[in-house]
Design an enzyme around this catalytic site. Sequence first.
Site, PDB file in Angstrom:
ATOM      1  N   CYS B 108      16.339  -4.795  -3.416  1.00  0.00           N
ATOM      2  CA  CYS B 108      15.026  -4.970  -2.906  1.00  0.00           C
ATOM      3  C   CYS B 108      15.122  -5.670  -1.270  1.00  0.00           C
ATOM      4  O   CYS B 108      15.761  -6.612  -1.275  1.00  0.00           O
ATOM      5  CB  CYS B 108      14.514  -6.135  -3.764  1.00  0.00           C
ATOM      6  SG  CYS B 108      13.020  -6.919  -3.374  1.00  0.00           S
ATOM      7  N   CYS B 111      12.591  -8.824  -0.398  1.00  0.00           N
ATOM      8  CA  CYS B 111      12.935 -10.404  -1.343  1.00  0.00           C
ATOM      9  C   CYS B 111      13.948 -10.026  -2.258  1.00  0.00           C
ATOM     10  O   CYS B 111      15.248  -9.999  -1.793  1.00  0.00           O
ATOM     11  CB  CYS B 111      11.853 -10.801  -1.886  1.00  0.00           C
ATOM     12  SG  CYS B 111      10.633  -9.604  -2.872  1.00  0.00           S
ATOM     13  N   SER B 112      13.815 -10.069  -3.632  1.00  0.00           N
ATOM     14  CA  SER B 112      14.680 -10.108  -4.438  1.00  0.00           C
ATOM     15  C   SER B 112      14.665  -9.830  -5.886  1.00  0.00           C
ATOM     16  O   SER B 112      14.888 -10.204  -6.850  1.00  0.00           O
ATOM     17  CB  SER B 112      15.393 -11.662  -4.709  1.00  0.00           C
ATOM     18  OG  SER B 112      14.389 -12.360  -4.677  1.00  0.00           O
ATOM     19  N   CYS B 113      13.532  -8.696  -5.766  1.00  0.00           N
ATOM     20  CA  CYS B 113      13.046  -8.253  -7.012  1.00  0.00           C
ATOM     21  C   CYS B 113      14.045  -7.612  -7.677  1.00  0.00           C
ATOM     22  O   CYS B 113      14.938  -7.066  -7.534  1.00  0.00           O
ATOM     23  CB  CYS B 113      11.872  -7.136  -6.829  1.00  0.00           C
ATOM     24  SG  CYS B 113      10.619  -7.692  -6.100  1.00  0.00           S
TER      25      CYS B 113
END
Lengths: 207, 200
Positions: B108, B111-113
């Site tokens: 991702c 962000c940090s999906c």
Amino acid sequence: MDGIHDLGGVQGFGAVEVERDEPTFHADWERRAFRLTMAAMMGGLLAGRFRHAIERMDPAWYLSSPYYEHWLTATATGAVEAGVLSEAELDQRLGRTFALARPIRAPVLAEPGTSSARHRHGLGSAVRVREWHPLGHTRAPRYVQGKRGTVVRLDGVFSVPDVEYHCTGRRTEPTYSVRFEATELWGEAGDPVHVDLWESYLEAPDG
Amino acid sequence: MAESSQPHRHHSPTTPVEERVEALEALLIEKGVLDPAAIDAVIEHYEHRIGPMNGAKVVARAWSDPDYRARLLKDGTAAIAELGFGGPEGNHMVVLENTPQIHNAVVCTLCSCYPWPVLGLPPNWYKSPPYRARMVREPRVVLAEMGCHVPADVEIRVWDSSAEVRYLVLPERPEGTDGHTEEDLAALVTRDSMIGVARL
């Protein structure tokens, strides 16, 4: 916004540091930051605010702070922007200035625009990602903007984040997975990358 | 001294970020946004009830049951729900099948999906700028540095989870596991193999 969070393809970083047997939280404050963020999300306080608040952190701070400090900062910023807390209350409670993300610069959208539910592009269609540089939130990574790719999967219909963050209304659109060849992205041979994109991010390849 | 066996947790001065957590937490409790007693069960769920052991069960089932595998690749969310897994960050799952010609890997960049119900909360390296920046630009180099050597004739397909879909990689079943039960198989499946930064 072309923010520090939009990291795909940025050069200059070193090795990925992997921690063996990493715990879910490294310290109690991380668990508490996670907890207060989840509470704020479940309470609807951060709807349309959370990611864009992280993105508005000062770039040097963003890169040098632990992950859950981003969450803490975004939750505080979102709570202030939602009117639940004031900056003065935060500062007073902390005993000094409580650092927040920078203010929203994008204008508020009066109208969300027209929703659509049908995919305009089919499997295998050639598309190009629109190139634009909004002040507000978007989920179109910079490294694919202006680039040509091929639709490889049709996904669901979802609220457009660019609108959701800056408008009280919502616009929903179909989403896609688009394959980009390395030659198109980086000008040299390599492995392909697939990026998930909303319909309004895409245009005809020669458009 | 006692301090040496029980490190700094109770003795060191509070750090600036801890002070900020305390300040915001106190205000959110006062405002009625945060009810620690009510939400601790939720946090317990994220910390202990979800994790790669869930994804490993999905992979082991897919290796053992061709019909399940077909359902999983057709509609990941529904097939994963058959095993009782689902919820936030897992409501729109796509399962990526590794083959002798294709190795899939997930990132991702924005962000940090990450697919929480099947893998838990993401490790730090997944959220780190080096991984997010380099994985789309030089995936073969990053994977090799992480100890994942993908043969030159295998295409690496990188998937940037930039919208609502969350991805789970279905690794290839290792050789020599013919007589294994599903439980045996699940024990072989690592978190990293389901992100695509390891091969089994």
